[in-house]
Design an enzyme around this catalytic site. Structure first.
Site, mmCIF file in Angstrom:
data_model
loop_
_atom_site.group_PDB
_atom_site.id
_atom_site.type_symbol
_atom_site.label_atom_id
_atom_site.label_comp_id
_atom_site.label_asym_id
_atom_site.label_seq_id
_atom_site.Cartn_x
_atom_site.Cartn_y
_atom_site.Cartn_z
ATOM 1 N N LYS A 115 39.535 48.285 31.481
ATOM 2 C CA LYS A 115 39.794 46.757 31.305
ATOM 3 C C LYS A 115 38.564 45.945 32.107
ATOM 4 O O LYS A 115 38.169 46.462 33.193
ATOM 5 C CB LYS A 115 41.123 46.497 32.076
ATOM 6 C CG LYS A 115 41.154 46.556 33.208
ATOM 7 C CD LYS A 115 42.268 45.584 33.713
ATOM 8 C CE LYS A 115 42.604 45.576 35.214
ATOM 9 N NZ LYS A 115 43.074 44.427 35.904
ATOM 10 N N LYS A 158 37.590 41.827 37.796
ATOM 11 C CA LYS A 158 36.626 41.091 38.918
ATOM 12 C C LYS A 158 36.229 42.156 39.829
ATOM 13 O O LYS A 158 35.033 42.053 40.465
ATOM 14 C CB LYS A 158 37.334 40.027 39.729
ATOM 15 C CG LYS A 158 37.656 38.798 38.641
ATOM 16 C CD LYS A 158 37.878 37.695 39.338
ATOM 17 C CE LYS A 158 39.633 37.663 39.744
ATOM 18 N NZ LYS A 158 40.577 37.277 39.085
ATOM 19 N N LYS A 192 42.830 52.431 41.605
ATOM 20 C CA LYS A 192 42.271 51.703 42.807
ATOM 21 C C LYS A 192 41.915 52.616 44.090
ATOM 22 O O LYS A 192 41.726 52.237 45.248
ATOM 23 C CB LYS A 192 42.699 50.457 43.051
ATOM 24 C CG LYS A 192 42.423 49.393 42.359
ATOM 25 C CD LYS A 192 42.936 48.006 42.540
ATOM 26 C CE LYS A 192 42.315 46.807 41.730
ATOM 27 N NZ LYS A 192 43.008 45.738 41.682
HETATM 28 N N1 AQP Z 1 40.619 42.394 31.033
HETATM 29 C C1 AQP Z 1 41.672 41.950 31.131
HETATM 30 N N2 AQP Z 1 42.250 41.641 29.672
HETATM 31 C C2 AQP Z 1 43.396 40.980 29.643
HETATM 32 N N3 AQP Z 1 44.137 40.312 30.586
HETATM 33 C C3 AQP Z 1 43.500 40.588 31.705
HETATM 34 N N4 AQP Z 1 44.059 40.314 33.137
HETATM 35 C C4 AQP Z 1 43.166 40.647 34.155
HETATM 36 N N5 AQP Z 1 42.306 41.353 33.341
HETATM 37 C C5 AQP Z 1 42.536 41.420 32.154
HETATM 38 C C6 AQP Z 1 45.241 39.327 33.173
HETATM 39 O O1 AQP Z 1 44.847 38.172 34.052
HETATM 40 C C7 AQP Z 1 45.867 37.606 34.944
HETATM 41 C C8 AQP Z 1 45.200 37.706 36.272
HETATM 42 O O2 AQP Z 1 44.867 39.095 36.906
HETATM 43 P P1 AQP Z 1 44.342 39.660 38.084
HETATM 44 O O3 AQP Z 1 43.715 38.246 38.998
HETATM 45 O O4 AQP Z 1 45.282 40.275 38.729
HETATM 46 O O5 AQP Z 1 43.181 40.440 37.752
HETATM 47 P P2 AQP Z 1 41.735 40.539 37.732
HETATM 48 O O6 AQP Z 1 40.740 39.342 37.359
HETATM 49 O O7 AQP Z 1 41.369 41.729 36.830
HETATM 50 O O8 AQP Z 1 41.198 40.907 39.023
HETATM 51 P P3 AQP Z 1 41.018 42.101 39.950
HETATM 52 O O9 AQP Z 1 40.508 41.874 41.284
HETATM 53 O O10 AQP Z 1 40.083 43.086 38.943
HETATM 54 O O11 AQP Z 1 42.502 42.973 39.922
HETATM 55 P P4 AQP Z 1 43.252 43.728 39.118
HETATM 56 O O12 AQP Z 1 42.208 44.942 38.886
HETATM 57 O O13 AQP Z 1 44.299 44.182 39.919
HETATM 58 O O14 AQP Z 1 43.526 43.448 37.587
HETATM 59 C C9 AQP Z 1 46.818 38.655 34.980
HETATM 60 O O15 AQP Z 1 47.883 38.084 34.035
HETATM 61 C C10 AQP Z 1 46.489 39.818 34.384
HETATM 62 O O16 AQP Z 1 47.167 40.682 33.252
#
Ligand code: AQP
Length: 332
Positions: free
Chosen positions: A192, A195, A111
């Protein structure tokens, strides 16, 4: 009864990666464990947030979790910033983790870890995540594959703290699902689904209409080979579609692959399976989001329950560290 804890950021409505990689398992866990789940709003500040939208997104995330099947009768659902012990314990853990350990976190590097203007919180938030987990003496932390490294750091920090100050924390285990542990972006299948990073066309939200789902899956990147095989290394796009279909229908993706001869029919069935999977969630979400006050009440009750557990752990950690702990009844 063993404890589980996990959380999701309020950076938008849940996407399929969140649901299949994590939240669907939480729904099962809440029936067999003492379960704590939170919307980790403090974590969202590691990236830019519009102050006019954050509270609404936090409520949306909570509504998404309830629509996915979390039941306040079976689990404690709360907002991270409503329990003051989280940032307080995070400081103790920032002073337990090392600079070298935090610098090795791949999410930080992905990031923008090389930029001078990146927020300091993006660097230190794994310590806050460790606090989220350790405050609840969680034995098990159900997360997607992307969080494995943070979980490993939490274990290291907990063990170091225990060694330095005496037994204080339970050292937790990560619980990563066998299927859909890493749902990939439909446009960039080597990254992956997320959001905060990636294109809207690459991410399926749990509230996407059947038309949105069909458009995104139809445009999903595959390859020129034209043969349906499960091979995430050389065929990441097709394998991601097989993972999605397998996860939605609770089947092994290799067995799913054997049934298809072309990408068109595979994509058609992926659309059908995802629309079917999401429909009941969307119906529940529509009912829940019509009554935000009820969600606020659930979150307030959850925060009160969570604080009882978290405050006791923080007190234990402060005493172990040697701080002067104020007398009972003292309100800072
Ligand atoms: N692509 C994914 N595949 C499987 N599991 C996932 N998780 C997130 N992305 C995937 C799991 O969901 C839970 C919450 O994650 P989050 O809110 O930290 O992640 P996000 O939705 O992907 O949000 P962001 O904003 O993009 O944040 P980052 O990039 O930090 O993940 C977790 O258990 C995660 O493992």
């Amino acid at each position: 009864m063993t404890r589980v804890l996990s959380g999701v950021q309020p950076s938008g409505v849940l996407h399929l990666g969140n649901y299949l990689g994590a939240v669907r398992g939480w729904v099962t866990d809440q029936r067999s464990h003492e379960a704590f789940f939170c919307v980790v709003d403090l974590h969202s500040l590691t990236l830019d947030q519009d102050p006019r939208l954050l509270a609404g997104r936090t409520l949306d995330a909570a509504a998404g979790l309830l629509a996915a099947g979390l039941d306040p009768e079976d689990c404690t659902l709360f907002v991270q910033s409503h329990v003051a012990a989280h940032p307080r314990l995070a400081w103790l853990l920032e002073c337990t983790a090392t600079f070298g350990e935090l610098r090795r976190m791949t999410q930080f590097k992905d990031k923008g870890g090389n930029s001078e203007t990146v927020r300091a919180g993006l660097f230190t938030y794994p310590a806050l995540m460790a606090a989220d987990i350790l405050l609840y003496d969680a034995d098990r932390v159900p997360v997607g594959d992307d969080q494995r490294q943070h979980l490993e750091l939490t274990r290291t920090v907990a063990a170091r703290f225990n060694h330095r100050y005496g037994q204080t924390f339970v050292v937790p285990e990560a619980a990563v699902p066998d299927v859909a542990a890493r749902v990939m972006d439909l446009q960039e299948p080597t990254r992956k689904m997320s959001k905060s990073v990636g294109s809207p066309l690459g991410t399926i939200d749990i509230l996407d209409t059947p038309d949105d789902v069909a458009r995104k899956v139809r445009k999903a990147v595959t390859d020129t080979e034209g043969q349906v095989r499960y091979d995430p290394v050389t065929k990441p796009g097709v394998s991601n579609l097989l993972d999605l279909l397998g996860a939605a229908r609770c089947e092994d993706p290799i067995a799913v692959a054997a049934r298809y001869g072309d990408y068109g029919s595979l994509k058609r069935d992926v659309v059908e399976a995802l629309v079917e999977l999401l429909q009941p969630l969307q119906e529940r979400y529509a009912v829940l989001s019509a009554d935000p006050y009820q969600i606020e009440q659930i979150l307030a009750a959850g925060a009160a329950r969570a604080a009882t557990v978290a405050d006791a752990t923080l007190d234990r950690a402060m005493r172990a560290t040697g701080f002067l702990v104020p007398p009972k009844g003292f309100a800072p």
